[in-house]
Design a protein around this motif. Structure first.
Motif, PDB file in Angstrom:
ATOM      1  N   GLY A 158      49.061  21.748  37.242  1.00 50.37           N
ATOM      2  CA  GLY A 158      48.016  21.587  36.233  1.00 50.37           C
ATOM      3  C   GLY A 158      48.526  21.022  34.923  1.00 50.37           C
ATOM      4  N   MET A 159      49.830  21.126  34.685  1.00 49.84           N
ATOM      5  CA  MET A 159      50.364  20.579  33.436  1.00 49.84           C
ATOM      6  C   MET A 159      50.532  19.069  33.553  1.00 49.84           C
ATOM      7  SD  MET A 159      52.985  23.538  32.165  1.00 49.84           S
ATOM      8  CE  MET A 159      53.241  22.738  30.583  1.00 49.84           C
ATOM      9  N   GLU A 160      50.569  18.412  32.389  1.00 50.04           N
ATOM     10  CA  GLU A 160      50.746  16.968  32.375  1.00 50.04           C
ATOM     11  C   GLU A 160      52.140  16.616  32.897  1.00 50.04           C
ATOM     12  OE1 GLU A 160      47.632  16.640  28.656  1.00 50.04           O
ATOM     13  OE2 GLU A 160      49.728  16.148  28.307  1.00 50.04           O
ATOM     14  N   ALA A 161      52.192  15.530  33.664  1.00 51.84           N
ATOM     15  CA  ALA A 161      53.408  15.226  34.432  1.00 51.84           C
ATOM     16  C   ALA A 161      54.396  14.422  33.596  1.00 51.84           C
ATOM     17  CB  ALA A 161      53.038  14.503  35.726  1.00 51.84           C
ATOM     18  N   ASP A 162      55.038  15.116  32.637  1.00 51.03           N
ATOM     19  CA  ASP A 162      56.110  14.537  31.831  1.00 51.03           C
ATOM     20  C   ASP A 162      57.416  15.169  32.307  1.00 51.03           C
ATOM     21  OD1 ASP A 162      54.085  13.270  30.457  1.00 51.03           O
ATOM     22  OD2 ASP A 162      54.185  14.588  28.714  1.00 51.03           O
ATOM     23  N   VAL A 163      58.202  14.395  33.031  1.00 51.93           N
ATOM     24  CA  VAL A 163      59.362  14.932  33.745  1.00 51.93           C
ATOM     25  C   VAL A 163      60.573  14.048  33.461  1.00 51.93           C
ATOM     26  CG1 VAL A 163      60.265  15.587  36.019  1.00 51.93           C
ATOM     27  CG2 VAL A 163      57.790  15.649  35.600  1.00 51.93           C
ATOM     28  N   VAL A 164      61.717  14.669  33.238  1.00 52.02           N
ATOM     29  CA  VAL A 164      62.945  13.887  33.124  1.00 52.02           C
ATOM     30  C   VAL A 164      63.875  14.230  34.281  1.00 52.02           C
ATOM     31  CG1 VAL A 164      62.888  13.504  30.641  1.00 52.02           C
ATOM     32  CG2 VAL A 164      63.957  15.584  31.530  1.00 52.02           C
ATOM     33  N   ALA A 165      64.603  13.202  34.709  1.00 49.64           N
ATOM     34  CA  ALA A 165      65.638  13.379  35.724  1.00 49.64           C
ATOM     35  C   ALA A 165      66.980  13.282  35.021  1.00 49.64           C
ATOM     36  CB  ALA A 165      65.508  12.311  36.809  1.00 49.64           C
ATOM     37  N   ILE A 166      67.710  14.397  35.030  1.00 49.79           N
ATOM     38  CA  ILE A 166      68.978  14.481  34.298  1.00 49.79           C
ATOM     39  C   ILE A 166      70.135  14.382  35.279  1.00 49.79           C
ATOM     40  CG2 ILE A 166      70.422  15.979  32.861  1.00 49.79           C
ATOM     41  CD1 ILE A 166      67.730  17.213  31.831  1.00 49.79           C
ATOM     42  N   ASP A 167      70.971  13.366  35.095  1.00 49.04           N
ATOM     43  CA  ASP A 167      72.185  13.204  35.890  1.00 49.04           C
ATOM     44  C   ASP A 167      73.165  14.296  35.451  1.00 49.04           C
ATOM     45  OD1 ASP A 167      74.641  12.505  36.908  1.00 49.04           O
ATOM     46  OD2 ASP A 167      74.567  10.419  36.246  1.00 49.04           O
ATOM     47  N   PRO A 168      73.489  15.227  36.354  1.00 44.29           N
ATOM     48  CA  PRO A 168      74.326  16.349  35.898  1.00 44.29           C
ATOM     49  C   PRO A 168      75.787  15.967  35.670  1.00 44.29           C
ATOM     50  CG  PRO A 168      73.899  16.540  38.239  1.00 44.29           C
ATOM     51  CD  PRO A 168      73.101  15.351  37.761  1.00 44.29           C
TER      52      PRO A 168
ATOM     53  N   ASP B  25      74.517  13.408  26.380  1.00 42.94           N
ATOM     54  CA  ASP B  25      73.813  12.550  25.428  1.00 42.94           C
ATOM     55  C   ASP B  25      72.829  11.684  26.226  1.00 42.94           C
ATOM     56  OD1 ASP B  25      75.350  10.477  26.576  1.00 42.94           O
ATOM     57  OD2 ASP B  25      76.884  10.642  25.013  1.00 42.94           O
ATOM     58  N   ASP B  26      72.408  10.572  25.675  1.00 46.15           N
ATOM     59  CA  ASP B  26      71.382   9.764  26.335  1.00 46.15           C
ATOM     60  C   ASP B  26      71.832   9.248  27.708  1.00 46.15           C
ATOM     61  OD1 ASP B  26      72.984   8.346  24.208  1.00 46.15           O
ATOM     62  OD2 ASP B  26      72.266   6.629  25.355  1.00 46.15           O
ATOM     63  N   ARG B  27      73.131   9.186  27.937  1.00 43.79           N
ATOM     64  CA  ARG B  27      73.595   8.714  29.252  1.00 43.79           C
ATOM     65  C   ARG B  27      73.199   9.656  30.375  1.00 43.79           C
ATOM     66  NH1 ARG B  27      79.777   8.010  27.518  1.00 43.79           N
ATOM     67  NH2 ARG B  27      79.090   9.769  26.217  1.00 43.79           N
ATOM     68  N   ALA B  28      72.896  10.903  30.033  1.00 40.93           N
ATOM     69  CA  ALA B  28      72.523  11.878  31.075  1.00 40.93           C
ATOM     70  C   ALA B  28      71.085  11.694  31.553  1.00 40.93           C
ATOM     71  CB  ALA B  28      72.716  13.305  30.553  1.00 40.93           C
ATOM     72  N   ILE B  29      70.278  10.950  30.823  1.00 39.31           N
ATOM     73  CA  ILE B  29      68.877  10.783  31.217  1.00 39.31           C
ATOM     74  C   ILE B  29      68.796   9.634  32.223  1.00 39.31           C
ATOM     75  CG2 ILE B  29      66.515  10.382  30.433  1.00 39.31           C
ATOM     76  CD1 ILE B  29      67.819  13.025  29.420  1.00 39.31           C
ATOM     77  N   ALA B  30      68.624   9.985  33.490  1.00 36.47           N
ATOM     78  CA  ALA B  30      68.564   8.966  34.540  1.00 36.47           C
ATOM     79  C   ALA B  30      67.192   8.305  34.580  1.00 36.47           C
ATOM     80  CB  ALA B  30      68.896   9.592  35.890  1.00 36.47           C
ATOM     81  N   ALA B  31      66.141   9.090  34.320  1.00 34.81           N
ATOM     82  CA  ALA B  31      64.776   8.545  34.357  1.00 34.81           C
ATOM     83  C   ALA B  31      63.858   9.482  33.579  1.00 34.81           C
ATOM     84  CB  ALA B  31      64.271   8.418  35.797  1.00 34.81           C
ATOM     85  N   ALA B  32      62.789   8.901  33.056  1.00 32.15           N
ATOM     86  CA  ALA B  32      61.754   9.718  32.400  1.00 32.15           C
ATOM     87  C   ALA B  32      60.400   9.276  32.931  1.00 32.15           C
ATOM     88  CB  ALA B  32      61.813   9.551  30.879  1.00 32.15           C
ATOM     89  N   TYR B  33      59.568  10.272  33.260  1.00 28.47           N
ATOM     90  CA  TYR B  33      58.206  10.031  33.733  1.00 28.47           C
ATOM     91  C   TYR B  33      57.239  10.570  32.681  1.00 28.47           C
ATOM     92  CZ  TYR B  33      60.371   9.195  38.259  1.00 28.47           C
ATOM     93  OH  TYR B  33      61.152   8.692  39.280  1.00 28.47           O
ATOM     94  N   VAL B  34      56.220   9.779  32.384  1.00 31.60           N
ATOM     95  CA  VAL B  34      55.215  10.151  31.385  1.00 31.60           C
ATOM     96  C   VAL B  34      53.847  10.075  32.046  1.00 31.60           C
ATOM     97  CG1 VAL B  34      54.087   9.340  29.293  1.00 31.60           C
ATOM     98  CG2 VAL B  34      56.574   9.456  29.371  1.00 31.60           C
ATOM     99  N   GLY B  35      53.125  11.175  32.047  1.00 32.54           N
ATOM    100  CA  GLY B  35      51.815  11.194  32.698  1.00 32.54           C
ATOM    101  C   GLY B  35      51.903  10.778  34.156  1.00 32.54           C
ATOM    102  N   GLY B  36      53.011  11.136  34.801  1.00 35.62           N
ATOM    103  CA  GLY B  36      53.181  10.842  36.217  1.00 35.62           C
ATOM    104  C   GLY B  36      53.682   9.436  36.531  1.00 35.62           C
TER     105      GLY B  36
END
Ligand SMILES: [Zn+2]
Length: 436
Positions: free
Chosen positions: A381-391, A419-430
């Motif tokens: 039910g929540m808005e689909a704002d999801v990040v994929a973090i490279d561990p 830092d920003d290098r860890a963010i592999a992808a970001a999804y906004v509103g799906g």
């Protein structure tokens, strides 16, 4: 029934309790082989991959993020988009900082072309750092709000912003007056508040730069639009507090200035709150007002050490969200901001747990912005704002994570080393909005 949508596979983390109220490790649900199903802009399911895939059905697209951590997009509840140009400016404390660096940088936003480019750069940098929602200060120019919301709308991001009100103690090129500030805010609320994912924030910069007439006008705006947010600054620096005492001699203290003009309560977010009196702490908690904790800024501008434990664990507790406060802050990365919050807490003898830090940077900031039912966590039910973090985004992090014994250790390594290098992808509103 939702459209087939997209299933993201990876490790999932989500909150199942408040980590300041229960043992922090118990507040986080972690699935090593998890998935998030997004459709129609919302999260439909999150949990073990096999269950989520079965729920989504065979028509859903599947994106395998491997061992990336699928987490709620970060929420930054206090940041100044026009000050990106002043980040990393040398050698001043608060009041001199404003005169020397901030006001000249903000002057350039009278040009809408400059403002639009600044807004786009800011939002793209947010996405690159995994931040999908923020509570944002523009400048006193109404066009700086239009530019910002146009750019946020183009990206589908849930963002809050509102024209800075400032009718004294500022250069003439940035000053409005009580009536024009009210009228311009009113028109901007009509244009932007609730349009798409945009939320308006009534924004007196801080008590010293508004007359009593302007503070009263801001209070009137909030009474007329109670579902808008309010944002300002509070008790950042001792010289500032003395100045407020001179300017508002009838007020009991700094926070009382805001209270007496009707600017306290749920949905009001005050940046800093470093030097609060016992009366202010109690009043902030009792009114349900939120504090944006801005640790990199407090260190960089030399303002002081925030009492996170004292405020967040008081009864009643103060709502606290984490924030970057760029350009006083030194990074848009919530990893670096969580690390600074940890270090500031250490200096007061409080070991901020990584799950608590992560909560402040997601749910806590969303709660401060009165939108925790929509963003800041992963739940159906929540808005689909999801990040994929490279561990393991750098060799240093990879060798640390290889020795990790728990998800807590993995998250803490991201906080301290990421830092920003860890963010592999970001999804906004799906929808995918950023790919590294
Ligand atoms: Zn600020």
């Amino acid at each position: 029934m939702a459209a087939p949508g997209v299933v993201l596979k990876g490790q999932t983390i989500r909150f199942v309790a408040d980590p300041f109220a229960v043992p922090p490790d118990d507040a986080l649900a972690h699935e090593a082989k998890g998935a998030v199903w997004m459709a129609a802009g919302r999260i439909q399911a999150v949990g073990p991959a096999a269950e989520v895939l079965a729920a989504a059905g065979p028509d859903a697209e599947v994106v395998d993020h491997g061992d990336a951590i699928l987490a709620p997009g970060f929420v930054d509840c206090h940041v100044h988009y026009p000050q990106l140009a002043a980040i990393a400016s040398y050698g001043t404390q608060l009041l001199e900082w404003l005169e020397t660096y901030t006001f000249p940088a903000e002057r350039r936003f009278e040009d809408p072309v400059h403002a639009r480019a600044g807004a786009e750069f800011f939002l793209d940098e947010c996405l690159r750092n995994g931040t999908t929602t923020a509570c944002v200060y523009p400048t006193s120019h109404p066009g700086s709000v239009d530019s910002f919301f146009e750019a946020a709308t183009a990206r589908g991001m849930r963002m809050a912003c509102g024209k800075v009100l400032m009718d004294r103690n500022a250069p003439s090129f940035l000053r409005d007056d009580a009536q024009s500030g009210y009228d311009d805010s009113k028109a901007l609320i009509a244009r932007w508040h609730g349009a798409g994912r945009n939320v308006y924030a009534i924004t007196p910069r801080f008590a010293p730069t508004s007359t009593e007439a302007q503070m009263a006008a801001a209070g009137a705006l909030w009474r007329e639009h109670p579902d808008a947010l309010v944002q300002s600054h509070l008790s950042e620096n001792t010289d500032e507090i003395a100045w407020v005492r001179d300017l508002f001699p009838d007020a009991a203290d700094y926070f009382d200035v805001y209270e007496r003009f009707g600017l306290a309560g749920p949905g009001a977010i005050y940046g800093h709150g470093v030097h609060l009196t016992p009366r202010e702490r109690a009043a902030i908690a009792e009114t349900g007002t939120a504090i944006a904790h801005c640790p990199t800024s407090n260190l960089f501008i030399g303002s002081g050490l925030f009492d996170l434990k004292g405020l967040r664990t008081a009864a009643p507790a103060v709502e606290v969200g984490l924030a970057t406060d760029v350009g006083g802050g030194t990074s848009l990365s919530m990893f670096k901001t969580m690390r600074a919050a940890y270090e500031v807490a250490q200096l007061s003898g409080f070991n901020l747990h990584p799950v608590q830090a992560w909560h402040l940077a997601t749910v806590g900031a969303a709660r401060a912005m009165r939108m925790a039912d929509r963003v800041g966590d992963l739940a159906p039910g929540m808005e689909a704002d999801v990040v994929a973090i490279d561990p393991a985004s750098t060799p240093m992090i990879a060798q640390r994570v290889a020795a990790a014994e728990s998800i807590r250790d993995v998250l803490f390594a991201q906080i301290v080393l990421g830092d920003d290098r860890a963010i592999a992808a970001a999804y906004v509103g799906g929808e995918r909005a950023y790919t590294r």
